[in-house]
Design an enzyme around this catalytic site. Sequence first.
Site, PDB file in Angstrom:
ATOM      1  N   HIS A   8       0.823  -1.220   0.000  1.00  0.00           N
ATOM      2  CA  HIS A   8       0.000   0.000   0.000  1.00  0.00           C
ATOM      3  C   HIS A   8       0.853   1.265   0.000  1.00  0.00           C
ATOM      4  O   HIS A   8       0.499   2.248  -0.639  1.00  0.00           O
ATOM      5  CB  HIS A   8      -0.929  -0.003   1.221  1.00  0.00           C
ATOM      6  N   CYS A  65       8.060  -0.806  -1.374  1.00  0.00           N
ATOM      7  CA  CYS A  65       7.297  -0.633  -0.131  1.00  0.00           C
ATOM      8  C   CYS A  65       7.645   0.759   0.404  1.00  0.00           C
ATOM      9  O   CYS A  65       8.149   1.595  -0.355  1.00  0.00           O
ATOM     10  CB  CYS A  65       7.566  -1.759   0.866  1.00  0.00           C
ATOM     11  N   GLY A  66       7.388   1.022   1.665  1.00  0.00           N
ATOM     12  CA  GLY A  66       7.649   2.362   2.186  1.00  0.00           C
ATOM     13  C   GLY A  66       9.118   2.732   2.110  1.00  0.00           C
ATOM     14  O   GLY A  66       9.493   3.795   1.622  1.00  0.00           O
ATOM     15  N   THR A  67       9.962   1.831   2.616  1.00  0.00           N
ATOM     16  CA  THR A  67      11.407   2.077   2.619  1.00  0.00           C
ATOM     17  C   THR A  67      12.159   1.261   1.571  1.00  0.00           C
ATOM     18  O   THR A  67      13.338   1.532   1.316  1.00  0.00           O
ATOM     19  CB  THR A  67      12.005   1.680   3.980  1.00  0.00           C
ATOM     20  N   GLY A  68      11.525   0.229   1.040  1.00  0.00           N
ATOM     21  CA  GLY A  68      12.214  -0.717   0.147  1.00  0.00           C
ATOM     22  C   GLY A  68      12.928  -1.818   0.916  1.00  0.00           C
ATOM     23  O   GLY A  68      13.392  -2.796   0.331  1.00  0.00           O
ATOM     24  N   ILE A  69      13.003  -1.657   2.233  1.00  0.00           N
ATOM     25  CA  ILE A  69      13.760  -2.624   3.049  1.00  0.00           C
ATOM     26  C   ILE A  69      12.991  -3.939   3.189  1.00  0.00           C
ATOM     27  O   ILE A  69      13.536  -5.027   2.935  1.00  0.00           O
ATOM     28  CB  ILE A  69      14.081  -2.031   4.439  1.00  0.00           C
ATOM     29  N   GLY A  70      11.730  -3.852   3.560  1.00  0.00           N
ATOM     30  CA  GLY A  70      10.942  -5.067   3.774  1.00  0.00           C
ATOM     31  C   GLY A  70      10.848  -5.918   2.517  1.00  0.00           C
ATOM     32  O   GLY A  70      11.055  -7.141   2.564  1.00  0.00           O
ATOM     33  N   HIS A  98      27.900  -5.166 -11.326  1.00  0.00           N
ATOM     34  CA  HIS A  98      28.711  -6.030 -10.461  1.00  0.00           C
ATOM     35  C   HIS A  98      27.930  -7.161  -9.802  1.00  0.00           C
ATOM     36  O   HIS A  98      28.503  -8.208  -9.519  1.00  0.00           O
ATOM     37  CB  HIS A  98      29.382  -5.189  -9.363  1.00  0.00           C
ATOM     38  N   ARG A 132      35.177 -11.205 -13.572  1.00  0.00           N
ATOM     39  CA  ARG A 132      35.459 -11.541 -12.168  1.00  0.00           C
ATOM     40  C   ARG A 132      34.195 -11.498 -11.320  1.00  0.00           C
ATOM     41  O   ARG A 132      34.095 -12.163 -10.285  1.00  0.00           O
ATOM     42  CB  ARG A 132      36.529 -10.616 -11.595  1.00  0.00           C
TER      43      ARG A 132
END
Length: 141
Positions: A8, A65-70, A98, A132
């Site tokens: 949301h 999401c709100g922070t992108g972290i979850g 990379h 690499r």
Amino acid sequence: MIVIGADHAGYSLKEALKDFIINDLQLEIIDMGTNSTASVDYPEIAQSVAQVVAEGEADAGIIICGTGIGVSIAANKVKGIRAALCHDTYTAIMSKKHNNANLLALGARTTLLENAIPIVENWLKTEFEGGRHETRVKMLE
Ligand code: RB5
């Protein structure tokens, strides 16, 4: 084919980015929801987007999401997924060059649309450098 999904908190940014991807980049989209600002659980959305990429039905995915972290934590639990949470074009480009990131995570409460657009555009057009970095990316599996 690009798959996209948001909770949301990310719904409005998802809709704006869909317009940009379809109209400006002329790419096709699979939208895994959500489809309103009613509260939903980000792990379910993130993992459904990740599944589409892991199964090869889309070349790349975007999760918000709100922070992108979850969403990035949730998506990275799916085998074969390399989700990168990016706040600028430099990290977006490097996550492809990379890390061969196959999911881009964005925070709708931390990243304005005017910044998210170049992040998405650069992320989608940048290629993995291989060499690499190939060995290191294989180690992630
Ligand atoms: C929802 O309020 C918020 O917790 C979610 O969008 C996300 O930021 C979690 O990481």
